[in-house]
Design a protein around this motif. Structure first.
Motif: not given
Length: 182
Positions: A113-114, A148, A152, A162, A164, A166
């Motif tokens: 995670t970020v 990311l 998550m 995925d 995320s 990103r």
């Protein structure tokens, strides 16, 4: 080749442990051995040095571990040294531990995670994974990755979920490139 070696030796050790009903005790012993070996880099250098004979390496390991580890584990070390496979020892031991987890229904998940997750969020993730995977227990590994942007990533074995931001942005960029080129 390394996977073949770790699978062959690891599976043989696993089958022996099952046969002797020593799965838990051998797994604990292996975790301790891995910790000792990882903390002693000089021993690793010595065991992988090409100018030291196999017999000398075997003698070193016997001096250190004989009567401190089980005959099965000492036998594995001896075989791997004599067959010049010591470099693969860690992957063999990992293979064994993963097979034990598999038999006991323990899944291993890597969550990225970020920023850090709260205890409540971690509990929710574990509950969701247990409900969707069929595992009885989860071994969780959490890490942070600023790239990311948000969301998550969860990896269990070779499966990746995925969500995320990103990745969503990358997918959107690919779709836009197709529109422009098309």
């Amino acid at each position: 080749m390394a996977k073949l070696i770790s699978g062959t030796y690891g599976e043989a050790l696993f089958e022996l442990a099952v046969e002797e009903d020593r799965l838990d005790s051998l797994a604990e012993e292996i975790r301790s051995l891995q910790q000792i070996l990882s903390e002693n880099k000089d021993l690793d250098k010595l065991m992988n040095h090409p100018k030291i004979s196999k017999d000398e390496k075997l003698q070193v390991m016997e001096n250190i571990f004989k009567e401190k580890i089980s005959e099965e584990l000492m036998g594995l070390l001896s075989i791997m040294i004599m067959k010049d496979r010591y470099r693969e020892l860690d992957s063999v031991l990992d293979y064994f531990l993963n097979r034990v987890k598999e038999v006991k229904g323990i899944g291993v998940a890597y969550v990225t995670t970020v920023s850090g997750l709260s205890d409540v969020q971690k509990e929710q993730i574990v509950a969701k994974l247990l409900a969707t995977t069929g595992y009885r227990q989860m071994e969780m590994h959490y890490q942070e990755d600023q790239s990311l942007i948000g969301g998550m990533m969860i990896r269990i074995g070779d499966r990746i979920v995925d969500s995320s931001i990103r990745t969503k942005l990358e997918e959107l960029q690919k779709q836009l490139m197709k529109i422009q080129l098309g």
